[in-house]
Design a protein around this motif. Structure first.
Motif, PDB file in Angstrom:
ATOM      1  N   THR A 109       0.838  -1.202   0.000  1.00  0.00           N
ATOM      2  CA  THR A 109       0.000   0.000   0.000  1.00  0.00           C
ATOM      3  C   THR A 109       0.871   1.249   0.000  1.00  0.00           C
ATOM      4  OG1 THR A 109      -0.160  -0.118   2.409  1.00  0.00           O
ATOM      5  CG2 THR A 109      -1.952  -1.096   1.148  1.00  0.00           C
ATOM      6  N   ARG A 110       2.085   1.145   0.545  1.00  0.00           N
ATOM      7  CA  ARG A 110       3.005   2.291   0.568  1.00  0.00           C
ATOM      8  C   ARG A 110       3.409   2.695  -0.850  1.00  0.00           C
ATOM      9  NH1 ARG A 110       8.292   2.638   0.201  1.00  0.00           N
ATOM     10  NH2 ARG A 110       8.557   0.398   0.430  1.00  0.00           N
ATOM     11  N   VAL A 111       3.731   1.723  -1.692  1.00  0.00           N
ATOM     12  CA  VAL A 111       4.154   2.020  -3.058  1.00  0.00           C
ATOM     13  C   VAL A 111       2.979   2.578  -3.868  1.00  0.00           C
ATOM     14  CG1 VAL A 111       5.054   1.016  -5.186  1.00  0.00           C
ATOM     15  CG2 VAL A 111       5.981   0.302  -2.997  1.00  0.00           C
ATOM     16  N   VAL A 112       1.795   2.015  -3.673  1.00  0.00           N
ATOM     17  CA  VAL A 112       0.601   2.519  -4.372  1.00  0.00           C
ATOM     18  C   VAL A 112       0.334   3.963  -3.960  1.00  0.00           C
ATOM     19  CG1 VAL A 112      -1.896   2.231  -4.662  1.00  0.00           C
ATOM     20  CG2 VAL A 112      -0.408   0.235  -4.665  1.00  0.00           C
ATOM     21  N   ALA A 113       0.448   4.249  -2.666  1.00  0.00           N
ATOM     22  CA  ALA A 113       0.226   5.608  -2.174  1.00  0.00           C
ATOM     23  C   ALA A 113       1.231   6.582  -2.775  1.00  0.00           C
ATOM     24  CB  ALA A 113       0.312   5.632  -0.648  1.00  0.00           C
ATOM     25  N   GLN A 114       2.487   6.172  -2.875  1.00  0.00           N
ATOM     26  CA  GLN A 114       3.503   7.044  -3.470  1.00  0.00           C
ATOM     27  C   GLN A 114       3.212   7.300  -4.942  1.00  0.00           C
ATOM     28  OE1 GLN A 114       7.149   4.983  -2.631  1.00  0.00           O
ATOM     29  NE2 GLN A 114       7.422   6.007  -0.659  1.00  0.00           N
ATOM     30  N   ARG A 115       2.784   6.275  -5.666  1.00  0.00           N
ATOM     31  CA  ARG A 115       2.476   6.451  -7.092  1.00  0.00           C
ATOM     32  C   ARG A 115       1.319   7.403  -7.307  1.00  0.00           C
ATOM     33  NH1 ARG A 115       2.283   0.732 -10.099  1.00  0.00           N
ATOM     34  NH2 ARG A 115       1.621   2.087 -11.773  1.00  0.00           N
ATOM     35  N   LEU A 116       0.357   7.392  -6.371  1.00  0.00           N
ATOM     36  CA  LEU A 116      -0.836   8.231  -6.523  1.00  0.00           C
ATOM     37  C   LEU A 116      -0.709   9.580  -5.826  1.00  0.00           C
ATOM     38  CD1 LEU A 116      -3.578   5.515  -5.990  1.00  0.00           C
ATOM     39  CD2 LEU A 116      -2.837   6.529  -8.147  1.00  0.00           C
ATOM     40  N   GLY A 117       0.294   9.734  -4.981  1.00  0.00           N
ATOM     41  CA  GLY A 117       0.470  10.997  -4.263  1.00  0.00           C
ATOM     42  C   GLY A 117      -0.510  11.178  -3.120  1.00  0.00           C
ATOM     43  N   ILE A 118      -0.913  10.071  -2.497  1.00  0.00           N
ATOM     44  CA  ILE A 118      -1.819  10.126  -1.357  1.00  0.00           C
ATOM     45  C   ILE A 118      -1.166   9.371  -0.203  1.00  0.00           C
ATOM     46  CG2 ILE A 118      -3.915  10.359  -2.737  1.00  0.00           C
ATOM     47  CD1 ILE A 118      -4.388   7.380  -2.452  1.00  0.00           C
ATOM     48  N   SER A 119      -1.804   9.390   0.970  1.00  0.00           N
ATOM     49  CA  SER A 119      -1.229   8.699   2.122  1.00  0.00           C
ATOM     50  C   SER A 119      -1.522   7.202   2.052  1.00  0.00           C
ATOM     51  CB  SER A 119      -1.795   9.269   3.421  1.00  0.00           C
ATOM     52  OG  SER A 119      -3.144   8.892   3.570  1.00  0.00           O
ATOM     53  N   GLN A 120      -0.692   6.448   2.740  1.00  0.00           N
ATOM     54  CA  GLN A 120      -0.877   5.007   2.804  1.00  0.00           C
ATOM     55  C   GLN A 120      -2.209   4.672   3.477  1.00  0.00           C
ATOM     56  OE1 GLN A 120       2.348   2.997   4.737  1.00  0.00           O
ATOM     57  NE2 GLN A 120       1.470   0.971   4.449  1.00  0.00           N
ATOM     58  N   ARG A 121      -2.583   5.448   4.459  1.00  0.00           N
ATOM     59  CA  ARG A 121      -3.849   5.216   5.168  1.00  0.00           C
ATOM     60  C   ARG A 121      -5.043   5.417   4.231  1.00  0.00           C
ATOM     61  NH1 ARG A 121      -6.961   2.445   7.506  1.00  0.00           N
ATOM     62  NH2 ARG A 121      -8.413   3.303   8.990  1.00  0.00           N
ATOM     63  N   THR A 122      -4.947   6.376   3.308  1.00  0.00           N
ATOM     64  CA  THR A 122      -6.032   6.589   2.351  1.00  0.00           C
ATOM     65  C   THR A 122      -6.184   5.377   1.439  1.00  0.00           C
ATOM     66  OG1 THR A 122      -5.657   8.967   2.413  1.00  0.00           O
ATOM     67  CG2 THR A 122      -6.888   8.125   0.537  1.00  0.00           C
ATOM     68  N   VAL A 123      -5.076   4.806   1.020  1.00  0.00           N
ATOM     69  CA  VAL A 123      -5.137   3.592   0.197  1.00  0.00           C
ATOM     70  C   VAL A 123      -5.813   2.477   0.982  1.00  0.00           C
ATOM     71  CG1 VAL A 123      -3.740   1.802  -0.921  1.00  0.00           C
ATOM     72  CG2 VAL A 123      -3.124   4.199  -1.187  1.00  0.00           C
ATOM     73  N   GLU A 124      -5.460   2.338   2.262  1.00  0.00           N
ATOM     74  CA  GLU A 124      -6.080   1.310   3.094  1.00  0.00           C
ATOM     75  C   GLU A 124      -7.578   1.553   3.245  1.00  0.00           C
ATOM     76  OE1 GLU A 124      -3.731   1.659   6.612  1.00  0.00           O
ATOM     77  OE2 GLU A 124      -2.011   0.623   5.704  1.00  0.00           O
ATOM     78  N   ARG A 125      -7.986   2.813   3.320  1.00  0.00           N
ATOM     79  CA  ARG A 125      -9.421   3.125   3.426  1.00  0.00           C
ATOM     80  C   ARG A 125     -10.175   2.728   2.160  1.00  0.00           C
ATOM     81  NH1 ARG A 125      -7.650   8.379   6.159  1.00  0.00           N
ATOM     82  NH2 ARG A 125      -8.010   7.918   8.353  1.00  0.00           N
ATOM     83  N   TYR A 126      -9.555   2.922   0.992  1.00  0.00           N
ATOM     84  CA  TYR A 126     -10.189   2.465  -0.253  1.00  0.00           C
ATOM     85  C   TYR A 126     -10.324   0.948  -0.252  1.00  0.00           C
ATOM     86  CZ  TYR A 126     -10.255   6.929  -2.690  1.00  0.00           C
ATOM     87  OH  TYR A 126     -10.542   8.209  -3.075  1.00  0.00           O
ATOM     88  N   LEU A 127      -9.297   0.255   0.217  1.00  0.00           N
ATOM     89  CA  LEU A 127      -9.321  -1.206   0.219  1.00  0.00           C
ATOM     90  C   LEU A 127     -10.360  -1.770   1.166  1.00  0.00           C
ATOM     91  CD1 LEU A 127      -5.498  -1.958   0.051  1.00  0.00           C
ATOM     92  CD2 LEU A 127      -7.180  -2.183  -1.771  1.00  0.00           C
ATOM     93  N   THR A 128     -10.616  -1.085   2.287  1.00  0.00           N
ATOM     94  CA  THR A 128     -11.617  -1.570   3.242  1.00  0.00           C
ATOM     95  C   THR A 128     -13.025  -1.077   2.913  1.00  0.00           C
ATOM     96  OG1 THR A 128     -11.210   0.275   4.740  1.00  0.00           O
ATOM     97  CG2 THR A 128      -9.949  -1.755   5.116  1.00  0.00           C
ATOM     98  N   GLY A 129     -13.149  -0.167   1.950  1.00  0.00           N
ATOM     99  CA  GLY A 129     -14.461   0.315   1.560  1.00  0.00           C
ATOM    100  C   GLY A 129     -14.936   1.527   2.328  1.00  0.00           C
ATOM    101  N   GLN A 130     -14.083   2.125   3.160  1.00  0.00           N
ATOM    102  CA  GLN A 130     -14.479   3.315   3.912  1.00  0.00           C
ATOM    103  C   GLN A 130     -14.605   4.524   2.997  1.00  0.00           C
ATOM    104  OE1 GLN A 130     -11.547   3.717   6.956  1.00  0.00           O
ATOM    105  NE2 GLN A 130     -12.409   2.089   8.225  1.00  0.00           N
TER     106      GLN A 130
END
Length: 118
Positions: free
Chosen positions: A39-60
């Motif tokens: 999730t860290r690498v995905v967040a860096q590629r998108l320019g968002i935080s790692q926690r935001t990526v995790e929120r998308y993955l959990t459906g929040q």
């Protein structure tokens, strides 16, 4: 060379066997899969935080901001046309051969400046 490069890139983009994901969470899962679950690498590629990526993955979070949606679509299209995720060294992580996508600049088709040594 420009026409050849464009043709090769278009051909490699059309070899995908699965359609590109449409929803934001599916696109994030797709990028995560190609980055070996990082999730860290995905967040860096998108320019968002790692926690935001995790929120998308959990459906929040379900709907991205318009600028993030554009980045997400671009990264998914780029990753889908490459076929393999690149590691930190720039080499593909998978062992697929022949590669699904050539260099976007077609550097491999350019004549080399080195002379062969005898």
């Amino acid at each position: 060379m420009g026409v050849i490069c464009e043709s090769l890139d278009n051909a490699s983009a059309n070899t995908a066997t699965r359609p590109i994901p449409k929803s934001a969470d599916a696109q994030i899962r797709f990028l995560g899969k190609h980055e070996n679950g990082s999730t860290r690498v995905v967040a860096q590629r998108l320019g968002i935080s790692q926690r935001t990526v995790e929120r998308y993955l959990t459906g929040q979070i379900k709907r991205p901001r318009p600028e993030l949606a554009a980045k997400l679509a671009g990264e998914v299209a780029r990753t889908g046309s490459r076929g393999c995720a690149s590691g930190r060294s720039g080499r593909p992580r998978c062992r697929a051969w022949p590669p699904l996508s050539l260099s976007p600049t077609c550097a491999s088709l350019a004549p080399s400046s080195r002379t062969p040594s005898s």
